[in-house]
Each structure stands twice: as structure tokens, then as C-alpha cells.
Design a protein around this motif. Sequence first.
Motif, PDB file in Angstrom:
ATOM      1  N   ASP A  81      -7.518 -37.827   5.104  1.00 17.96           N
ATOM      2  CA  ASP A  81      -7.945 -37.879   6.504  1.00 17.96           C
ATOM      3  C   ASP A  81      -7.832 -36.508   7.168  1.00 17.96           C
ATOM      4  N   LEU A  82      -6.739 -35.808   6.907  1.00 16.48           N
ATOM      5  CA  LEU A  82      -6.572 -34.480   7.493  1.00 16.48           C
ATOM      6  C   LEU A  82      -7.631 -33.527   6.952  1.00 16.48           C
ATOM      7  N   LEU A 123     -10.385 -31.637   9.300  1.00 19.05           N
ATOM      8  CA  LEU A 123     -10.477 -30.169   9.296  1.00 19.05           C
ATOM      9  C   LEU A 123     -11.887 -29.703   8.955  1.00 19.05           C
ATOM     10  N   GLN A 124     -12.503 -30.336   7.980  1.00 18.95           N
ATOM     11  CA  GLN A 124     -13.856 -29.958   7.588  1.00 18.95           C
ATOM     12  C   GLN A 124     -14.857 -30.237   8.704  1.00 18.95           C
ATOM     13  N   LEU A 125     -14.578 -31.281   9.505  1.00 16.46           N
ATOM     14  CA  LEU A 125     -15.461 -31.623  10.615  1.00 16.46           C
ATOM     15  C   LEU A 125     -15.278 -30.670  11.789  1.00 16.46           C
ATOM     16  N   ILE A 126     -14.018 -30.394  12.161  1.00 27.69           N
ATOM     17  CA  ILE A 126     -13.726 -29.598  13.353  1.00 27.69           C
ATOM     18  C   ILE A 126     -13.788 -28.104  13.072  1.00 27.69           C
ATOM     19  N   TRP A 127     -13.415 -27.706  11.868  1.00 28.63           N
ATOM     20  CA  TRP A 127     -13.355 -26.277  11.508  1.00 28.63           C
ATOM     21  C   TRP A 127     -14.053 -26.067  10.171  1.00 28.63           C
ATOM     22  N   PRO A 128     -15.372 -26.170  10.140  1.00 27.37           N
ATOM     23  CA  PRO A 128     -16.092 -26.090   8.859  1.00 27.37           C
ATOM     24  C   PRO A 128     -15.949 -24.745   8.154  1.00 27.37           C
ATOM     25  N   GLU A 129     -15.597 -23.696   8.899  1.00 24.88           N
ATOM     26  CA  GLU A 129     -15.429 -22.382   8.278  1.00 24.88           C
ATOM     27  C   GLU A 129     -14.143 -22.293   7.457  1.00 24.88           C
ATOM     28  N   LEU A 130     -13.223 -23.206   7.701  1.00 27.76           N
ATOM     29  CA  LEU A 130     -11.936 -23.171   7.001  1.00 27.76           C
ATOM     30  C   LEU A 130     -12.114 -23.625   5.554  1.00 27.76           C
ATOM     31  N   GLU A 131     -11.656 -22.811   4.626  1.00 34.10           N
ATOM     32  CA  GLU A 131     -11.726 -23.166   3.206  1.00 34.10           C
ATOM     33  C   GLU A 131     -10.405 -23.795   2.776  1.00 34.10           C
ATOM     34  N   ILE A 132     -10.460 -25.053   2.332  1.00 36.24           N
ATOM     35  CA  ILE A 132      -9.278 -25.743   1.820  1.00 36.24           C
ATOM     36  C   ILE A 132      -9.115 -25.361   0.351  1.00 36.24           C
ATOM     37  N   LEU A 133      -8.092 -24.578   0.051  1.00 38.35           N
ATOM     38  CA  LEU A 133      -7.903 -24.058  -1.299  1.00 38.35           C
ATOM     39  C   LEU A 133      -7.231 -25.054  -2.233  1.00 38.35           C
ATOM     40  N   PRO A 182      -0.149 -40.936  13.643  1.00 39.78           N
ATOM     41  CA  PRO A 182      -1.449 -40.618  13.047  1.00 39.78           C
ATOM     42  C   PRO A 182      -2.135 -39.479  13.803  1.00 39.78           C
ATOM     43  N   ILE A 183      -2.658 -38.530  13.068  1.00 44.28           N
ATOM     44  CA  ILE A 183      -3.251 -37.326  13.650  1.00 44.28           C
ATOM     45  C   ILE A 183      -4.576 -37.672  14.313  1.00 44.28           C
ATOM     46  N   THR A 184      -4.749 -37.201  15.533  1.00 43.41           N
ATOM     47  CA  THR A 184      -6.005 -37.419  16.249  1.00 43.41           C
ATOM     48  C   THR A 184      -6.836 -36.137  16.217  1.00 43.41           C
ATOM     49  N   GLU A 185      -8.138 -36.288  16.341  1.00 47.18           N
ATOM     50  CA  GLU A 185      -9.024 -35.121  16.340  1.00 47.18           C
ATOM     51  C   GLU A 185      -8.745 -34.226  17.543  1.00 47.18           C
ATOM     52  N   GLU A 186      -8.397 -34.837  18.678  1.00 47.59           N
ATOM     53  CA  GLU A 186      -8.116 -34.054  19.888  1.00 47.59           C
ATOM     54  C   GLU A 186      -6.894 -33.155  19.683  1.00 47.59           C
ATOM     55  N   ARG A 187      -5.826 -33.721  19.102  1.00 54.83           N
ATOM     56  CA  ARG A 187      -4.614 -32.926  18.871  1.00 54.83           C
ATOM     57  C   ARG A 187      -4.866 -31.862  17.807  1.00 54.83           C
ATOM     58  N   LEU A 188      -5.631 -32.195  16.783  1.00 54.67           N
ATOM     59  CA  LEU A 188      -5.949 -31.225  15.745  1.00 54.67           C
ATOM     60  C   LEU A 188      -6.774 -30.080  16.318  1.00 54.67           C
TER      61      LEU A 188
END
Length: 252
Positions: free
Chosen positions: A16-17, A21-31, A101-107
Amino acid sequence: MPTAIIADDEDLQRSDLQRMLQLIWPELEILATCEDGGDALDAITKFQPNIAFLDIRMPELSGLDVARASDGKCRVVFTTAFDNHAIEAFKLGAIDYLLKPITEERLQHTISRIKEQLSAGTTPQDLIQVMAALDQRLREPQEAEKIRWISANSGSTIKLFSIEDVLFFESDLRYTRVVSADDEGHIRTSIKELQKGLSPDQFWQIHRSIMVNPRAIARARRDEMGNIFVELKNHREQLRVSQTYAWRFKGM
């Protein structure tokens, strides 16, 4: 391009996280996505990400252990299910947290803070003191829960140890040794379970299977290979310190 790892022992929470992250910060690469603290520390060492999203409670090493061992190599964001009272501890230092549970707003709020830090070129603070204070706040047992006596088996005999007399605990796959200056016994309680009833300043974890009474430490030394060993005041055994907990003896 900013990079990150995610560490959480729950598959759903981890996925879920990653999805958010991919939705809100698509530039972020999850290694890397990791199931426990050991894998997380390996991933930080191998990939050197900008950010580590670390669950507080994980097998082998906790999120606190990983953050301390990484020693400022990346920014840390803790994910936690702790209640609001415990979360006050997270206000120490430049550390962010996400309450499950993590919310999109808090993230989104957390991501905005991280982006500002990255743009400003600020570097992570030394986390050693912050982690120690945070660890104590989160692990401090209630008075009624504190361990004062240990009943340990020695053959057919049950021995009673005052917690102040215990020099160290050492676990294997089945038992945990309870060692005093002149005696020892065995219990079935794991190091992880013992920690719940001990204050962080009562016993220091120096290895995944060893906790030592700091008042029993005479000195710590390095061998020619750089390994750290603890020598005790009233016992001939020497206890090896793993690299994960070498931060306790950083001045050496």
C-alpha cells in the motif's frame, strides 16, 4: 532522481505504501522493498537511497535499530501503529513519521517536507542521540510490567536471579542464558520478549542474540580485524558486538 527503500514486515502495508508513493511521487524510484530490518540495512548499504521508510516493529532488527546503524546515510521516515502519546517522541530531531493506516493526505505532507529538504541540500542529522531518546520513550515499560526477578532453570534446579545481578543474556534457537557473576541458568524467553520488560538503560543490546548490563562492562576493545568485544568486570567471557550495534562504541 530521488530514491527510496520501504521496509515493513506486513505485505499489505508494504504494498500500500509503495502504491501511494508511486501515485503521489512518481519521480521517486523505489530501489527495494524489505520484509525485515536486516534486509533493510543491507539495502541501505547496497543502494544508498535518499530516503528509508522504516516500520518501527520488524523481525530481527527494529526500525530504530536500522536507523541507528545507517548513521545518517539517508533520511528516515518511520511508519508506526503507536498511539498519539507515543508519537510525541517522534518530534525529537529532524525525523518524520506516518501513523498507520497511512493516508494519502498525511503521506503528501511528508513528501512535501522531504522535497524541501532535498532542494535545500540539507543533510540528515546524526541520529545516534535522537534514536537513543526515541528508543527510551517507546520502550519504557510501565512500572507494573518491569522485570525485577528472573526464574531460570539449571538442570533440575530453579534459580532466582535479581535483575540487577544479571550480567548478560545470550540467546540461541531454543533458550536464553541468564548469567550472573557466579551463576547461570536458562529460560525460554527470547531477547525480544525480555526487552519489553526492561528499560533501555538497564540492558544494552550489542548483538541480535546478546543483551549486556552496561554497569557490568569493564571495557570494550577492537581486535586486529576491527571487531569489537566487550570485557566484563566480574566474568571471564568476552561478548562480541555486531556491526549493527557498534554505534554504542562509536568513540573507539
